[in-house]
Write an enzyme that holds these catalytic residues in place. Structure first.
Site, PDB file in Angstrom:
ATOM      1  N   SER A 127       0.824  -1.202   0.000  1.00  0.00           N
ATOM      2  CA  SER A 127       0.000   0.000   0.000  1.00  0.00           C
ATOM      3  C   SER A 127       0.857   1.251   0.000  1.00  0.00           C
ATOM      4  O   SER A 127       1.932   1.283   0.583  1.00  0.00           O
ATOM      5  CB  SER A 127      -0.911   0.026   1.227  1.00  0.00           C
ATOM      6  OG  SER A 127      -1.634   1.250   1.240  1.00  0.00           O
ATOM      7  N   LYS A 181      -4.514  -6.941   3.308  1.00  0.00           N
ATOM      8  CA  LYS A 181      -4.489  -5.811   2.361  1.00  0.00           C
ATOM      9  C   LYS A 181      -5.904  -5.502   1.878  1.00  0.00           C
ATOM     10  O   LYS A 181      -6.291  -4.346   1.710  1.00  0.00           O
ATOM     11  CB  LYS A 181      -3.563  -6.117   1.168  1.00  0.00           C
ATOM     12  CG  LYS A 181      -3.600  -5.040   0.069  1.00  0.00           C
ATOM     13  CD  LYS A 181      -3.160  -3.703   0.598  1.00  0.00           C
ATOM     14  CE  LYS A 181      -3.253  -2.476  -0.222  1.00  0.00           C
ATOM     15  NZ  LYS A 181      -3.941  -2.265  -1.404  1.00  0.00           N
ATOM     16  N   HIS A 184      -7.553  -3.637   4.565  1.00  0.00           N
ATOM     17  CA  HIS A 184      -6.960  -2.287   4.529  1.00  0.00           C
ATOM     18  C   HIS A 184      -7.753  -1.431   3.535  1.00  0.00           C
ATOM     19  O   HIS A 184      -8.133  -0.298   3.820  1.00  0.00           O
ATOM     20  CB  HIS A 184      -5.485  -2.384   4.116  1.00  0.00           C
ATOM     21  CG  HIS A 184      -4.864  -1.078   3.698  1.00  0.00           C
ATOM     22  ND1 HIS A 184      -5.152  -0.471   2.492  1.00  0.00           N
ATOM     23  CD2 HIS A 184      -3.990  -0.241   4.322  1.00  0.00           C
ATOM     24  CE1 HIS A 184      -4.495   0.667   2.394  1.00  0.00           C
ATOM     25  NE2 HIS A 184      -3.777   0.831   3.498  1.00  0.00           N
ATOM     26  N   ASN A 185      -8.037  -2.011   2.376  1.00  0.00           N
ATOM     27  CA  ASN A 185      -8.766  -1.253   1.358  1.00  0.00           C
ATOM     28  C   ASN A 185     -10.222  -1.017   1.751  1.00  0.00           C
ATOM     29  O   ASN A 185     -10.777   0.038   1.447  1.00  0.00           O
ATOM     30  CB  ASN A 185      -8.684  -1.968   0.011  1.00  0.00           C
ATOM     31  CG  ASN A 185      -7.341  -1.750  -0.650  1.00  0.00           C
ATOM     32  OD1 ASN A 185      -6.354  -1.481   0.025  1.00  0.00           O
ATOM     33  ND2 ASN A 185      -7.280  -1.865  -1.950  1.00  0.00           N
ATOM     34  N   GLU A 188      -9.981   1.778   3.894  1.00  0.00           N
ATOM     35  CA  GLU A 188      -9.669   2.933   3.022  1.00  0.00           C
ATOM     36  C   GLU A 188     -10.958   3.501   2.405  1.00  0.00           C
ATOM     37  O   GLU A 188     -11.200   4.709   2.441  1.00  0.00           O
ATOM     38  CB  GLU A 188      -8.706   2.434   1.938  1.00  0.00           C
ATOM     39  CG  GLU A 188      -8.361   3.408   0.839  1.00  0.00           C
ATOM     40  CD  GLU A 188      -7.482   2.718  -0.240  1.00  0.00           C
ATOM     41  OE1 GLU A 188      -6.385   2.246   0.107  1.00  0.00           O
ATOM     42  OE2 GLU A 188      -7.904   2.655  -1.411  1.00  0.00           O
TER      43      GLU A 188
HETATM   44  C1  6PG Z   1      -3.145   1.323  -1.711  1.00  0.00           C
HETATM   45  C2  6PG Z   1      -4.416   1.414  -2.534  1.00  0.00           C
HETATM   46  C3  6PG Z   1      -4.233   0.823  -3.885  1.00  0.00           C
HETATM   47  C4  6PG Z   1      -5.317   1.105  -4.922  1.00  0.00           C
HETATM   48  C5  6PG Z   1      -6.664   1.412  -4.379  1.00  0.00           C
HETATM   49  C6  6PG Z   1      -7.650   1.902  -5.377  1.00  0.00           C
HETATM   50  O1  6PG Z   1      -3.255   0.784  -0.617  1.00  0.00           O
HETATM   51  O2  6PG Z   1      -2.117   1.779  -2.160  1.00  0.00           O
HETATM   52  O3  6PG Z   1      -5.420   0.734  -1.856  1.00  0.00           O
HETATM   53  O4  6PG Z   1      -4.030  -0.554  -3.704  1.00  0.00           O
HETATM   54  O5  6PG Z   1      -4.925   2.189  -5.678  1.00  0.00           O
HETATM   55  O6  6PG Z   1      -7.099   0.246  -3.825  1.00  0.00           O
HETATM   56  O7  6PG Z   1      -8.753   1.083  -5.302  1.00  0.00           O
HETATM   57  P1  6PG Z   1     -10.129   1.400  -5.958  1.00  0.00           P
HETATM   58  O8  6PG Z   1      -9.842   1.603  -7.423  1.00  0.00           O
HETATM   59  O9  6PG Z   1     -10.964   0.215  -5.706  1.00  0.00           O
HETATM   60  O10 6PG Z   1     -10.628   2.650  -5.320  1.00  0.00           O
END
Ligand code: 6PG
Length: 466
Positions: A127, A181, A184-185, A188
């Site tokens: 990430s 991960k 994590h998303n 996010e």
């Molecule tokens: C990270 C981000 C990366 C990705 C996003 C975008 O941790 O660096 O999560 O892995 O750019 O997940 O995801 P979406 O396109 O689903 O918003």
């Protein structure tokens, strides 16, 4: 001989290759001869100790044994295809790393397959986007520990560095790295949507300009709400389009894209039976945003009452800040609970404190609140959803009136606040000794003889309701 081979020269692969080279790691890279590869080689590689290969055989032969091949390509079928292409050149004890955002079940499947061929396979979440990959990302590696140990030194060197060490730790067995991960998303998505809802309220109810909102975000970023996402949001707010000189954010179409990791998080939560309503709401908010044409048409049909906000604006901005703090805590509560359950179910053996430690730097969800959460978990590692802690109860109790005010004002002004609402309802559900599930059970028994349990005696019961 080279220390590691990277396949895939997209943004993540090329940035990570450069990061490694800057740390003195001898990198070979391989990609198809494409414009992308040519540009990267011509513009960035000329001065670096990185050797480019255009055929698999010489790429693999350049690597020190046992070999490490790091894939940074699109997840799904391309990974399977690449593994097939690599296998004839690999030997027992070699290691393949999948650094993409892959679904954890796919990673598990590939791991089993490669185990039979005695090739190590790691699913490594990474990430931090382009800048993270270049300057220090957060790594979430999972799989066979022996395989991890082969690459540990390299990952620790190139990871983001914090006062608590590099943002890389062995997450756990099997697909633990990709699972973490993925969550994590999910977190996010939740944090991004919570900031977006706050922005929406500031814009539509308090009628602040992006610049003014940016100043508020900037100030919050210096306090408890400090986070990478808050920081970039404050930057976004003041950015003007070069051509029109308007705030760029105002010119961007309100249709949010997604690549699926948020949705996978919620699907996993449903499969494991863990409540993650705020993570779900963030995915739903993106889906709703996508129906722009329908929204546009319907917005003309329903005239919304727009009362004037005539209360104390300063106080309301404080409420928004408190509501965001509360919502962020509930988002982490749901995400961590999900990881803890997956760890039990899949025998990942994940140390949540370590996960939180490597989320303190490099990654997209790095935030000051993580230190507060680590303190809570340190006191009681079993308190995975954080709610059974005196400090948390005080933190929440202080903020509840603000959250209520924010969601009520949102309702009154017809501004949707899906993530804030679900955060509050998640909390209210968790502190309700009695929920109306007794009626659900009655209905199920009424129409389907599904039976029910009673509060006053042991056993399984069925009634003839009519
Ligand atoms: C990270 C981000 C990366 C990705 C996003 C975008 O941790 O660096 O999560 O892995 O750019 O997940 O995801 P979406 O396109 O689903 O918003």
């Amino acid at each position: 001989m080279r220390d590691i081979g990277i396949f895939g020269l997209g943004i993540m692969g090329s940035s990570l290759a450069l990061n490694m080279a800057h740390k003195g790691i001898k990198v070979s890279v391989y990609d198809w001869i494409s414009q992308e590869t040519k540009n990267f080689v011509e513009n960035k590689l000329s001065k670096e100790d990185i050797i480019v290969y255009y055929d698999i055989k010489s790429f693999i032969e350049s690597l020190k044994k046992p070999r490490i091949v790091y894939l940074l390509i699109k997840s799904g079928k391309p990974v399977d295809n690449m593994i097939e292409k690599l296998l004839p050149y690999l030997e027992e004890g070699d290691l393949i790393i999948d650094g993409g955002n892959e679904h954890y079940l796919e990673t598990s499947r590939r791991m089993q397959k490669l185990k039979k061929k005695k090739v190590f396979y790691l699913g490594v979440g990474i990430s931090g986007g382009e800048s993270g990959a270049l300057n220090g990302p957060s790594f979430m590696p999972g799989g066979d520990r022996e395989g991890y140990e082969r690459v540990e030194e390299i990952l620790l060197k190139v990871a983001a560095q914090t006062d608590l060490g590099p943002c890389c730790t062995y997450i756990g067995k099997d697909s633990a790295g990709h699972f973490v991960k993925m969550v994590h998303n999910g977190i996010e998505y939740g944090m991004m949507q919570a900031i977006a809802e706050t922005y929406d309220i500031l814009r539509k109810i308090l009628h602040l300009s992006p610049e003014q909102i940016g100043q508020i975000f900037k100030k919050w970023n210096e306090e408890e709400l400090s986070s990478f996402l808050m920081e970039i949001s404050s930057e976004i707010m003041k950015y003007r389009d070069e051509e029109t000189k308007e705030y760029l954010v105002d010119l961007i179409l309100d249709k949010a894209e997604q690549k699926g990791t948020g949705k996978w998080t919620v699907q996993a939560a449903l499969d494991l039976g863990i409540p993650t309503p705020s993570l779900n709401a963030a995915v739903e908010a993106r889906i709703l945003s996508y129906f722009k044409e329908e929204r546009k048409e319907l917005s003309k049909k329903f005239s919304k009452e727009k009362p004037l906000y005539n209360k104390n604006k300063k106080q309301f901005i404080k409420d928004l800040k408190n509501a965001l703090l509360f919502t962020n805590l509930m988002i982490f509560s749901q995400g961590l609970w999900l990881i803890a359950e997956a760890s039990k179910e899949y025998n990942y053996d994940i140390d949540l404190l370590e996960v939180l430690r490597i989320w303190r730097g490099g990654c997209i969800i790095r935030a000051k609140i993580i230190d507060f959460i680590r303190e809570i978990l340190k006191k009681d590692k079993a308190n995975v959803n954080l709610l059974k802690n005196e400090k948390v109860i005080t933190f929440i109790t202080e903020k509840i009136p603000s959250v209520q005010e924010v969601v009520n004002i949102g309702r009154n002004f017809c501004v949707p606040t899906l993530v804030h609402n679900t955060a509050l309802d998640y909390f209210y559900s968790m502190i309700s000794e009695k929920l109306p599930a007794n009626l659900i059970q009655s209905q199920r028994d009424f129409f389907g003889a599904h039976t029910y349990s009673r509060v006053d005696k042991e056993g399984v019961f069925h009634s003839y309701w009519k």
